[in-house]
Scaffold this active site. Sequence first.
Site, PDB file in Angstrom:
ATOM      1  CB  SER A 103      -1.112  -0.101   1.134  1.00  0.00           C
ATOM      2  OG  SER A 103      -1.882   1.101   1.340  1.00  0.00           O
ATOM      3  CG  ASP A 252      -3.327   3.854  -1.313  1.00  0.00           C
ATOM      4  OD1 ASP A 252      -3.940   3.727  -2.615  1.00  0.00           O
ATOM      5  OD2 ASP A 252      -3.430   3.383  -0.373  1.00  0.00           O
ATOM      6  CG  ASP A 254      -3.016  -0.630  -2.353  1.00  0.00           C
ATOM      7  OD1 ASP A 254      -3.056   0.407  -2.121  1.00  0.00           O
ATOM      8  OD2 ASP A 254      -3.532  -1.690  -1.601  1.00  0.00           O
ATOM      9  CG  ASP A 256      -6.638   0.103  -1.355  1.00  0.00           C
ATOM     10  OD1 ASP A 256      -5.713   1.078  -1.396  1.00  0.00           O
ATOM     11  OD2 ASP A 256      -6.489  -0.582  -0.324  1.00  0.00           O
TER      12      ASP A 256
END
Length: 460
Positions: A103, A252, A254, A256
């Site tokens: 992340s 961010d 990743d 998501d």
Amino acid sequence: MSDLSQIVKAYDVRGTVPDQWDEQAAEALGAAFAQVLNGFGEPDEAVLVAHDMRATGPGLAAAFAAGVRAEGRAVVELGLASTDMLYYASGALGLPGAMFTASHNPAQYNGIKMCRSGARPIGQDSGLAEIRERAQALLDKGERPTGTPVAPAERRDLLADYAAYLRQLVDLSGIRPLKVVVDAGNGMGGYTVPAVLGDTVLPALPLEIVPLYFELDGTFPNHEANPLDPANLVDLQRAVIEHGAEIGLAFDGDADRCFVVDERGEPVSPSAITALVAARELAKHPGSTVIHGLITSRAVPEIIREHGGEPVVSRVGHSFVKAEMARTNAIFGGEHSAHYYFRDFWFADTGMLAALHTLAALGEQSLPLSVLASEYERYVASGEINSTVADQAAKVAEVRAAYPQADADEMDGLTLRFPDGAWFNLRASNTEPLLRLNVEAPTRERMAALRDEVLDRVRR
């Protein structure tokens, strides 16, 4: 030999590579994941495996896939993906999955987010602890999975399908033209934004995208892919003003989570976005339940009720929110960390769908975003403030004792509410020796005074 207790957190795997974990550990986790799926009674079908742009991702993902295959399950390799692409694939194909990402963490980290079929979450209380124990047993014995692998992994590219699904949920074709600055932070937004908001796989929308840091680079050469830190929004804020854009979006690592800034370059709080999206979803599904995180603004449940919805509070963390979403059949959920969850997305979180809703709300009317967002921002919040504390429990007890007049809630850490509408939440990090403080009050002066008072007690 890896000590998996150091990297298996409350709802995912996260640690530095190769000193905390490596491909051998990934293979053991893959085998354990397949074993636990069998225990859940999941159909004996394939496992989806994807990774973000970090350099260690392909090797770790391949090792995990080898562990899965050794336990007799096939593997579908998605290659590069955002975390919500993995959730899309799990929901659309009805398969369990594993996403290799850390992340927003720095470059030396990597991790795994795992789910059952239909994007159902796996956390400590829903299989992750057993996966850790089984994988640790393999590592402790120095053994590798010994089963005979099934057929070679299948490769699938689902980017276009993912983009088409999201566009079907929120139609932007009729909005007014908008100039949108997007900061991908060298993360997976650089892969998904051109497909969803641009014209690389689908027809163009009335959007002019100004890209910042779309090059996939897991070393994060420009800034950390963590928009929750205000320092990482500075480039986006500057670019929105320089380009005269109507809105800025930051993702961010990743991709998501999505953060929003208005036409003045000012951040729009995730609580305001939660309330805005909730109002839109309730207009389509009157009377529905909406989940909000414990430390979102108290304006969020107020606005949910005003739009005919039923607010339900959840502990912080995606596995808790997803479980509450499924239990209540909620239409939507939002957290202060800019995780947004949708029933139409298998109760999973997707920052891209929240971005589409925000663009639609902005483009369907003529007011600037700052005016639109002000309808959903009623109180003054501190944002999350971290303090390093050796004995977290003792410090929380000390703070509780200092405010005997306040109403206390210990659902997730300590929440104290005061008669004038001010409140604060103090909770321990799941992964670090930190206490996290969030404060909100009716006025900036009251918020600042309460914030400073509590911080003084925490940091003494």
